[in-house]
Write a protein that holds these residues in place. Structure first.
Motif, short mmCIF file in Angstrom:
data_model
loop_
_atom_site.label_atom_id
_atom_site.label_comp_id
_atom_site.label_asym_id
_atom_site.label_seq_id
_atom_site.Cartn_x
_atom_site.Cartn_y
_atom_site.Cartn_z
N LYS A 101 8.27 -0.98 -1.85
CA LYS A 101 7.68 -0.24 -0.73
C LYS A 101 8.75 0.39 0.16
CE LYS A 101 4.97 1.50 2.14
NZ LYS A 101 3.87 1.09 2.95
N LYS A 110 1.14 14.56 11.69
CA LYS A 110 0.84 15.39 10.53
C LYS A 110 -0.62 15.82 10.64
CE LYS A 110 -0.36 12.84 6.70
NZ LYS A 110 -0.06 12.03 5.52
N CYS A 158 5.15 5.14 9.71
CA CYS A 158 5.82 4.48 8.57
C CYS A 158 7.29 4.84 8.40
CB CYS A 158 5.06 4.79 7.29
SG CYS A 158 3.45 4.01 7.25
N PHE A 159 7.57 6.13 8.15
CA PHE A 159 8.94 6.48 7.77
C PHE A 159 10.00 6.03 8.79
CE2 PHE A 159 7.87 10.18 4.63
CZ PHE A 159 7.35 9.24 3.75
N LEU A 187 11.47 8.97 -0.04
CA LEU A 187 10.68 10.14 0.39
C LEU A 187 11.29 10.74 1.67
CD1 LEU A 187 7.12 8.71 -0.32
CD2 LEU A 187 8.22 10.61 -1.52
N GLY A 243 7.83 12.07 10.90
CA GLY A 243 7.46 11.17 11.99
C GLY A 243 6.43 10.19 11.45
N ARG A 266 6.75 24.36 10.91
CA ARG A 266 6.31 23.80 9.63
C ARG A 266 6.22 24.88 8.55
NH1 ARG A 266 7.23 18.41 9.66
NH2 ARG A 266 6.82 17.65 11.72
N GLY A 325 10.97 17.70 10.79
CA GLY A 325 11.40 16.34 10.46
C GLY A 325 10.20 15.43 10.28
N ILE A 380 13.04 14.56 2.42
CA ILE A 380 12.74 15.44 3.56
C ILE A 380 14.05 15.80 4.28
CG2 ILE A 380 11.50 15.65 5.76
CD1 ILE A 380 9.43 13.64 4.59
N LEU A 433 9.54 18.26 -0.36
CA LEU A 433 10.68 19.15 -0.10
C LEU A 433 10.24 20.27 0.85
CD1 LEU A 433 12.50 19.53 -3.55
CD2 LEU A 433 13.24 18.24 -1.55
N ASN A 434 9.34 19.95 1.77
CA ASN A 434 8.92 20.95 2.74
C ASN A 434 9.75 20.80 4.01
OD1 ASN A 434 6.89 22.08 1.10
ND2 ASN A 434 5.57 20.33 1.59
N GLU A 468 0.85 -1.20 0.00
CA GLU A 468 0.00 0.00 0.00
C GLU A 468 0.89 1.24 0.00
OE1 GLU A 468 -0.06 2.18 2.66
OE2 GLU A 468 1.10 1.00 4.10
N PHE A 469 0.38 2.31 -0.60
CA PHE A 469 1.13 3.56 -0.62
C PHE A 469 0.30 4.70 -0.03
CE2 PHE A 469 2.80 1.00 -4.17
CZ PHE A 469 4.12 0.90 -3.78
N LEU A 470 -0.74 4.35 0.72
CA LEU A 470 -1.65 5.42 1.17
C LEU A 470 -1.06 6.23 2.31
CD1 LEU A 470 -3.21 4.17 3.93
CD2 LEU A 470 -4.29 2.83 2.15
N ARG A 471 -1.36 7.52 2.24
CA ARG A 471 -0.91 8.43 3.30
C ARG A 471 -2.05 8.66 4.26
NH1 ARG A 471 0.09 13.25 -0.53
NH2 ARG A 471 -1.69 12.13 -1.42
C1 UDX Z 1 3.91 7.62 4.25
C2 UDX Z 1 3.99 7.52 2.72
O1 UDX Z 1 3.83 8.81 2.14
C3 UDX Z 1 2.94 6.54 2.20
O2 UDX Z 1 3.09 6.38 0.80
C4 UDX Z 1 3.12 5.20 2.91
O3 UDX Z 1 2.16 4.27 2.49
C5 UDX Z 1 3.07 5.37 4.41
O4 UDX Z 1 4.04 6.34 4.82
P1 UDX Z 1 2.31 8.89 6.00
O5 UDX Z 1 3.24 8.36 7.05
O6 UDX Z 1 0.84 8.75 6.21
O7 UDX Z 1 2.64 8.20 4.58
O8 UDX Z 1 2.60 10.46 5.85
P2 UDX Z 1 3.37 11.43 4.86
O9 UDX Z 1 2.41 12.39 4.31
O10 UDX Z 1 4.21 10.71 3.90
O11 UDX Z 1 4.29 12.23 5.90
C6 UDX Z 1 5.26 11.57 6.72
C7 UDX Z 1 6.00 12.56 7.57
O12 UDX Z 1 6.84 13.37 6.77
C8 UDX Z 1 5.12 13.53 8.36
O13 UDX Z 1 5.63 13.64 9.67
C9 UDX Z 1 5.24 14.84 7.61
O14 UDX Z 1 5.06 15.96 8.43
C10 UDX Z 1 6.67 14.74 7.08
N1 UDX Z 1 6.91 15.53 5.85
C11 UDX Z 1 6.28 15.20 4.69
C12 UDX Z 1 7.81 16.60 5.89
O15 UDX Z 1 8.39 16.92 6.92
N2 UDX Z 1 8.04 17.31 4.72
C13 UDX Z 1 7.44 16.98 3.55
O16 UDX Z 1 7.72 17.66 2.54
C14 UDX Z 1 6.53 15.91 3.52
#
Ligand code: UDX
Length: 434
Positions: free
Chosen positions: A204, A320, A260-261, A211, A257, A411, A255, A215, A250-251, A151-154
């Protein structure tokens, strides 16, 4: 198609609801009786925009139902998805005990051909182990196929992501399983990429690591911007306009959190080491993410000098916006850093406060009923999660309510020029004056 999804967490529930919404018959299975009862009573245990509506619509149309019984799910579906948690272990690698347990449970009730699909994020080669396990525990020797379909859902836009995916990755080793998978995804009208199982699993982890790398890259640049007087937002726009790079992710901020990441990076590092191909670049990505928060807290300390007994407001605690998920939230880490130094932290979050209190993630924090209440008499305000609500707030009122109008915008939600004009002492991330 008749489909069952084992595991009704974020991924399982959203996937099940959306599959039902495009016309499939879906059974969501979960071994948590309370959760199943909650879902049956029409309540949705998580906050995800649009999800409740989709669930209600499909339950009423008898295309979606909930059960505790794996047997019920496996018996009444052609395809069985596994969407159970794969939490991190202390050494960063993945705890696969839930996946293994579900594989055994499926094997025990398998009486005719089924496709078993792994949707959970797992290390490469897990599919092989799932297949071995099912083979070993299925006494009847029934034919089956294992497929990887990451899955790739956010979170926060999961329903939309699932209904309108950029791509669908199907890792399958046989035509029979592939044909059924394609049929499931036909209504989504998205490009389908077919690979072997190992490649799908790797896609995945490689996608999420990339991604996170983006960041950390921009966050490292934000530190150089602060040291040189450049503006990270302009740098991000400038490099992001190159189509090969792209502006998204690129925001600069506090950091990354979330559930997932941090977990996926640690897992990918551990797997690469186990495979003898250590991916050391990702360790630097983790390090930059940690340093980014430390730099932010230092900025607060440098500005306010002593933090002990200072009233500091925090807006936003979820990892987020548009979610109630507080797992691995940098905002909570910042709150705890300040509490450790003796600050009085007054916080407000539109959806995350109850869960933080329930899980005791921030002992000593004072939760407030509104954004304005949180800033009352505060000597500084930290914007930690960029909920839209904060964008629409009357900043004159905020200034009036605060003891001293200092804002640390973690942010880059606000415009530095506007904030200065309004009379705030403004600190952003990687921005002139910040
Ligand atoms: C992520 C992946 O995007 C998604 O494809 C995967 O399936 C699950 O993990 P998610 O954890 O829901 O999704 O959130 P995401 O929108 O990717 O943001 C992750 C974190 O990165 C957040 O803490 C967000 O604040 C941060 N972020 C994101 C940044 O700091 N800068 C950015 O430009 C984008």
């Amino acid at each position: 198609m008749d489909i069952s999804i084992i595991g009704s967490g974020y991924v399982g529930l959203v996937t099940g609801a959306c599959f039902a919404d495009v016309g499939h018959n879906v059974i969501c299975v979960d071994n948590d009786r309370k959760k199943v009862e909650t879902l049956r009573s029409g309540k949705v245990p998580i906050y995800e925009p649009g999800l409740e509506e989709v669930i209600h619509r499909n339950v009423s149309a008898h295309r979606l139902r909930f059960t505790e019984s794996t047997e019920d799910g496996v018996k009444h579906s052609q395809v069985v998805f596994i969407a159970v948690p794969t939490p991190p272990l202390a050494n960063g690698s993945v705890d696969l005990t839930y996946i293994e347990k579900v594989a055994r449970e499926i094997a025990a009730v398998l009486t005719e051909y089924r496709v078993i699909v792994d949707k959970s994020t797992v290390p490469v080669k897990t599919g092989e182990k799932v297949a071995d396990t099912i083979r070993r525990y299925n006494k009847a020797g029934v034919d089956f196929d294992v497929v990887s379909n990451p899955e790739f859902l956010r979170e926060g836009c999961a329903v939309n992501d699932l209904m309108n995916p950029d791509r669908i990755v199907i890792g399958a080793n046989g035509d029979r399983a592939l044909a059924l998978m394609k049929k499931i995804y036909e209504p989504f009208m998205a490009p389908i990429m077919v690979t072997d199982i190992n490649s799908a699993e790797l896609i995945k982890h490689a996608a999420n690591s990339f991604l996170a790398l983006k960041i950390s890259y921009i966050n490292a640049i934000s530190a150089i911007c602060e040291a040189s007087g450049a503006d990270v937002e302009k740098v991000a726009d400038g490099i992001g306009a190159d189509k090969r790079i792209g502006r998204s992710f690129l925001n600069a901020g506090l950091g990354y959190g979330g559930s997932c990441f941090p977990k996926d990076l640690a897992a990918f590092i551990a797997i690469s080491e186990q495979l003898g191909a250590p991916f050391t670049l990702l360790k630097e990505v983790q390090e930059i993410n940690k340093t980014q928060r430390e730099r932010f807290v230092k900025k607060i300390r440098d500005t306010l000098w002593v933090l002990k007994d200072k009233k500091i407001a925090i807006w936003g605690l979820t990892f987020k916006p548009d979610t109630d998920d507080v797992r691995s939230s940098v905002a909570i880490d910042v709150a705890n850093d300040l509490l450790r130094e003796g600050a009085v932290v007054q916080a407000y979050d539109p959806k995350g406060m109850a869960r933080i209190e329930e899980l005791k993630l921030c002992p000593g924090i004072e939760m407030k009923g509104s954004a304005l209440e949180a800033v009352s008499d505060a000597e500084a305000l930290i914007l930690a999660t960029e909920w839209n609500e904060f964008n629409n707030i009357d900043l004159d009122e905020v200034k009036k309510a605060m003891h001293t109008p200092i804002i640390f915008d973690g942010r880059n939600l606000f415009d530095p020029g506007t904030m200065t004009q309004l009379g705030f002492q403004y600190y952003g991330i990687g921005r002139a004056g910040g």
